[in-house]
Design a protein around this motif. Structure first.
Motif, PDB file in Angstrom:
ATOM      1  N   MET A 292      -2.445 -24.757 -33.668  1.00  0.00           N
ATOM      2  CA  MET A 292      -3.305 -24.343 -32.421  1.00  0.00           C
ATOM      3  C   MET A 292      -2.598 -24.268 -31.151  1.00  0.00           C
ATOM      4  N   VAL A 293      -1.886 -25.506 -30.760  1.00  0.00           N
ATOM      5  CA  VAL A 293      -1.268 -25.651 -29.644  1.00  0.00           C
ATOM      6  C   VAL A 293      -0.163 -24.749 -29.629  1.00  0.00           C
ATOM      7  N   ASP A 294       0.533 -24.519 -30.533  1.00  0.00           N
ATOM      8  CA  ASP A 294       1.883 -23.714 -30.628  1.00  0.00           C
ATOM      9  C   ASP A 294       1.430 -22.237 -30.355  1.00  0.00           C
ATOM     10  N   ARG A 295       0.178 -21.779 -31.254  1.00  0.00           N
ATOM     11  CA  ARG A 295      -0.223 -20.365 -31.264  1.00  0.00           C
ATOM     12  C   ARG A 295      -1.041 -20.070 -29.973  1.00  0.00           C
ATOM     13  N   GLN A 296      -1.969 -20.868 -29.915  1.00  0.00           N
ATOM     14  CA  GLN A 296      -2.807 -20.519 -28.642  1.00  0.00           C
ATOM     15  C   GLN A 296      -2.723 -21.229 -27.262  1.00  0.00           C
ATOM     16  N   GLY A 297      -1.934 -22.257 -27.399  1.00  0.00           N
ATOM     17  CA  GLY A 297      -1.648 -22.994 -25.848  1.00  0.00           C
ATOM     18  C   GLY A 297      -2.818 -24.069 -25.568  1.00  0.00           C
ATOM     19  N   THR A 298      -2.460 -24.918 -24.815  1.00  0.00           N
ATOM     20  CA  THR A 298      -3.215 -26.065 -24.628  1.00  0.00           C
ATOM     21  C   THR A 298      -4.564 -25.812 -24.202  1.00  0.00           C
ATOM     22  N   LYS A 299      -4.566 -24.789 -22.956  1.00  0.00           N
ATOM     23  CA  LYS A 299      -5.881 -24.446 -22.481  1.00  0.00           C
ATOM     24  C   LYS A 299      -6.691 -24.170 -23.276  1.00  0.00           C
ATOM     25  N   LYS A 300      -6.523 -23.156 -24.203  1.00  0.00           N
ATOM     26  CA  LYS A 300      -7.415 -22.668 -25.127  1.00  0.00           C
ATOM     27  C   LYS A 300      -8.169 -23.847 -26.222  1.00  0.00           C
ATOM     28  N   VAL A 301      -7.237 -24.777 -26.504  1.00  0.00           N
ATOM     29  CA  VAL A 301      -7.294 -26.133 -27.070  1.00  0.00           C
ATOM     30  C   VAL A 301      -8.463 -26.529 -26.635  1.00  0.00           C
ATOM     31  N   PHE A 302      -8.217 -26.881 -25.313  1.00  0.00           N
ATOM     32  CA  PHE A 302      -9.087 -27.598 -24.458  1.00  0.00           C
ATOM     33  C   PHE A 302     -10.433 -27.048 -24.347  1.00  0.00           C
ATOM     34  N   PHE A 307     -16.451 -27.189 -25.601  1.00  0.00           N
ATOM     35  CA  PHE A 307     -17.603 -26.408 -26.215  1.00  0.00           C
ATOM     36  C   PHE A 307     -18.107 -27.208 -27.470  1.00  0.00           C
ATOM     37  N   THR A 308     -17.146 -27.513 -28.130  1.00  0.00           N
ATOM     38  CA  THR A 308     -17.336 -28.222 -29.507  1.00  0.00           C
ATOM     39  C   THR A 308     -17.948 -29.728 -29.183  1.00  0.00           C
ATOM     40  N   PHE A 309     -17.401 -30.492 -28.297  1.00  0.00           N
ATOM     41  CA  PHE A 309     -17.897 -31.798 -27.884  1.00  0.00           C
ATOM     42  C   PHE A 309     -19.291 -31.617 -27.406  1.00  0.00           C
ATOM     43  N   GLY A 310     -19.488 -30.552 -26.347  1.00  0.00           N
ATOM     44  CA  GLY A 310     -20.767 -30.503 -26.182  1.00  0.00           C
ATOM     45  C   GLY A 310     -21.719 -29.998 -27.137  1.00  0.00           C
ATOM     46  N   LEU A 311     -21.638 -29.031 -28.055  1.00  0.00           N
ATOM     47  CA  LEU A 311     -22.469 -28.726 -28.871  1.00  0.00           C
ATOM     48  C   LEU A 311     -22.676 -29.984 -29.993  1.00  0.00           C
ATOM     49  N   LEU A 312     -21.570 -30.489 -30.393  1.00  0.00           N
ATOM     50  CA  LEU A 312     -21.983 -31.424 -31.185  1.00  0.00           C
ATOM     51  C   LEU A 312     -22.939 -32.880 -30.501  1.00  0.00           C
ATOM     52  N   ALA A 343      -7.333 -32.636 -32.738  1.00  0.00           N
ATOM     53  CA  ALA A 343      -6.649 -31.592 -32.317  1.00  0.00           C
ATOM     54  C   ALA A 343      -6.336 -31.641 -30.766  1.00  0.00           C
ATOM     55  N   ALA A 344      -7.493 -32.006 -30.054  1.00  0.00           N
ATOM     56  CA  ALA A 344      -7.539 -32.240 -28.391  1.00  0.00           C
ATOM     57  C   ALA A 344      -6.313 -33.302 -28.107  1.00  0.00           C
ATOM     58  N   VAL A 417     -19.981 -32.739 -20.785  1.00  0.00           N
ATOM     59  CA  VAL A 417     -18.926 -32.264 -20.906  1.00  0.00           C
ATOM     60  C   VAL A 417     -18.643 -30.718 -20.923  1.00  0.00           C
ATOM     61  N   LEU A 418     -19.603 -30.010 -20.941  1.00  0.00           N
ATOM     62  CA  LEU A 418     -19.918 -28.522 -20.592  1.00  0.00           C
ATOM     63  C   LEU A 418     -19.439 -28.260 -19.271  1.00  0.00           C
ATOM     64  N   VAL A 419     -20.161 -29.310 -18.195  1.00  0.00           N
ATOM     65  CA  VAL A 419     -19.976 -29.137 -17.066  1.00  0.00           C
ATOM     66  C   VAL A 419     -18.448 -29.342 -16.435  1.00  0.00           C
ATOM     67  N   THR A 420     -17.691 -30.175 -17.084  1.00  0.00           N
ATOM     68  CA  THR A 420     -16.372 -30.295 -16.788  1.00  0.00           C
ATOM     69  C   THR A 420     -15.534 -29.348 -16.998  1.00  0.00           C
ATOM     70  N   CYS A 421     -16.077 -28.254 -17.694  1.00  0.00           N
ATOM     71  CA  CYS A 421     -15.285 -27.068 -18.090  1.00  0.00           C
ATOM     72  C   CYS A 421     -14.557 -26.562 -16.859  1.00  0.00           C
ATOM     73  N   VAL A 422     -15.165 -26.638 -15.636  1.00  0.00           N
ATOM     74  CA  VAL A 422     -14.728 -26.035 -14.487  1.00  0.00           C
ATOM     75  C   VAL A 422     -13.389 -26.706 -14.006  1.00  0.00           C
ATOM     76  N   LEU A 423     -13.073 -27.926 -14.549  1.00  0.00           N
ATOM     77  CA  LEU A 423     -11.587 -28.584 -14.305  1.00  0.00           C
ATOM     78  C   LEU A 423     -10.673 -27.938 -14.958  1.00  0.00           C
ATOM     79  N   LEU A 424     -10.958 -27.049 -15.938  1.00  0.00           N
ATOM     80  CA  LEU A 424      -9.762 -26.537 -16.777  1.00  0.00           C
ATOM     81  C   LEU A 424      -8.641 -25.792 -15.706  1.00  0.00           C
ATOM     82  N   VAL A 425      -9.144 -25.619 -14.582  1.00  0.00           N
ATOM     83  CA  VAL A 425      -8.010 -25.136 -13.662  1.00  0.00           C
ATOM     84  C   VAL A 425      -6.937 -26.021 -13.439  1.00  0.00           C
ATOM     85  N   MET A 426      -7.305 -27.318 -13.575  1.00  0.00           N
ATOM     86  CA  MET A 426      -6.153 -28.437 -13.417  1.00  0.00           C
ATOM     87  C   MET A 426      -5.339 -28.286 -14.582  1.00  0.00           C
TER      88      MET A 426
END
Length: 441
Positions: A292-302, A307-312, A343-344, A417-426
């Motif tokens: 996943m990291v090689d094909r999609q990059g780390t940002k997409k994995v995070f 969303f999965t951590f939040g949903l679970l 994966a993360a 977890v869902l709120v901290t999505c805004v920190l993905l810009v970092m």
């Protein structure tokens, strides 16, 4: 051809100080050492065995959660100074005594029941000694591997190592669940801890046979290294993001185990089986995480992890009892949590290794991963404190469904977890495949 034969056939690069035979033997010893030692580390931080043991000793929920947080907190506090001393003292001179001290700390926990009302305190002291020793070990472990693993063999080597130590830990936990189903007494739990502690001696013997390069002539001053790292906005931004992500996502599984034990009244063998499901999910997560990291990059994995951590966590609000439906749902949630967490972790290690400046690589990793361990450790520590503080209502109602204080925590974790999505810009996303280094024990 088997993984072992593949490792034996690796040719060491000219940049390494050892012959092909020495490198091959060193890598075999490294894999064996990981298998011997991972069982104890997994038992302390990622299984229900220590939580059950703490409960039998009369420990509160706070004590139970602390047993799972001490390794992460020790790494946060000690990783930076230890990374500095590796270059001054030598890798094996730090690792070998640390493993011996770790064995002593874990064996001390076995004698905790003999201390009466102080049993829970003795348990925590023993686990603190073990956790500090493991922090010393981990600080020198990566530099030791760098001496013997050629760059063109890293993916195969770390993949083999990861699969084997996780497999050994999973087998141990499954066997433990079978034993506890037959007999879940204090003596049986003590016996499992003794076995895990004695297996650490195997790690010590194996690491003693790994070759090590001499100490570097010059070690950069600690202050200069720290100033360079702390002024690196990309690395520090990523570390801050990791802290907040795992501050909300890191305590879920231990809280689930306590919830299943105290609220849902599941048997002890089922709780250990849950830990096995977590580890099996992790094995799958590591297998797909790298791709996943090689094909999609780390940002997409995070983003997926967020969303999965939040949903679970929010899905845990639907687990109300120990019915067949809730039992399978609980197993599914814990297994998926292990998968996403693994994966993360691939994304964490890949991004951290790519961001760490070459001149201060060990210190950069120590600061970045130290913030990761800080979020993970303090999340569990604070969750235990909150559960025993009385600040959460014992019961409340959501759309006509009765909720407990455990559900309050799951709701808080999920929303956080869902709120901290805004920190993905970092997250700078500068990963290159050659710098990807999966988690090892």
């Amino acid at each position: 051809m088997s993984d072992q034969n593949e490792i034996q056939d690796v040719e060491c690069l000219n940049g390494l100080a050892f012959s092909e035979a020495e490198c091959s033997r060193g890598m075999r010893m490294a894999i064996m050492s990981a298998c011997f030692g991972a069982i104890a580390q997994t038992m302390v931080s990622d299984s229900s065995i220590m939580i059950l043991y703490a409960g039998m000793l009369g420990g509160s929920r706070f004590v139970s959660m602390c047993t799972t947080s001490l390794q992460s907190i020790s790494l946060f506090v000690l990783y930076i100074p230890l990374a500095y001393f590796v270059g001054r003292l030598g890798k094996k001179k730090m690792i070998l005594p640390a493993i011996g001290i770790g064995v002593a700390g874990l064996l001390l926990t076995v004698f905790a029941p003999f201390f009466g009302s102080s049993a829970a305190g003795v348990l925590l002291v023993g686990l603190a000694i073990f956790s500090i020793a493991m922090a010393v070990y981990l600080a020198a472990w990566f530099p030791l591997l760098r001496d013997i693993v050629p760059a063109d063999a890293r993916g195969r080597f770390f993949g083999t190592m990861r699969f084997r130590w996780q497999g050994c830990s999973a087998v141990f936990l499954i066997l433990s669940a079978m034993i506890l189903k037959w007999n879940s007494s204090m003596a049986v739990l003590q016996g499992l801890v003794v076995v895990a502690a004695l297996l650490l001696i195997g790690r010590l013997v194996c690491i003693a046979r790994i070759p090590e390069t001499p100490l570097a002539r010059e070690v950069k001053p600690l202050g200069k290294s720290l100033r360079a790292i702390l002024s690196d906005s990309r690395l520090m931004g990523f570390g801050t993001y990791l802290f907040w992500l795992y501050a909300f996502a890191g305590a879920t599984v231990p809280v689930v185990i306590i919830f299943a034990k105290l609220k849902l009244k599941f048997n002890d063998d089922f709780l250990v089986l849950l830990s096995s499901c977590l580890l099996i999910g992790s094995i799958v997560g590591f297998l797909i995480g790298g791709k996943m990291v090689d094909r999609q990059g780390t940002k997409k994995v995070f983003l997926l992890a967020h969303f999965t951590f939040g949903l679970l966590n929010l899905l845990m609000l639907t687990v109300q009892n120990n019915s067949t439906f809730c039992t399978y749902l609980l197993i599914g949630i814990v297994s998926m949590y292990g998968l996403i967490f693994a994966a993360a972790t691939i994304a964490v290690s890949s991004e951290a290794f790519a961001l760490a400046p070459e001149e201060f690589s060990e210190m950069g990793l120590a600061v970045c991963l130290g913030l990761y361990y800080a979020g993970l450790g303090f999340s569990r520590f604070l969750a235990g404190w909150v559960l025993d503080s009385g600040m959460l209502a014992e019961s409340w109602n959501l759309w006509g469904i009765d909720m407990s204080q455990y559900h309050t925590l799951f709701f808080f974790f999920g929303i956080g977890v869902l709120v901290t999505c805004v920190l993905l810009v970092m997250v700078p996303v500068v990963v290159t495949p050659s710098k990807s280094l999966p988690q090892v024990r």
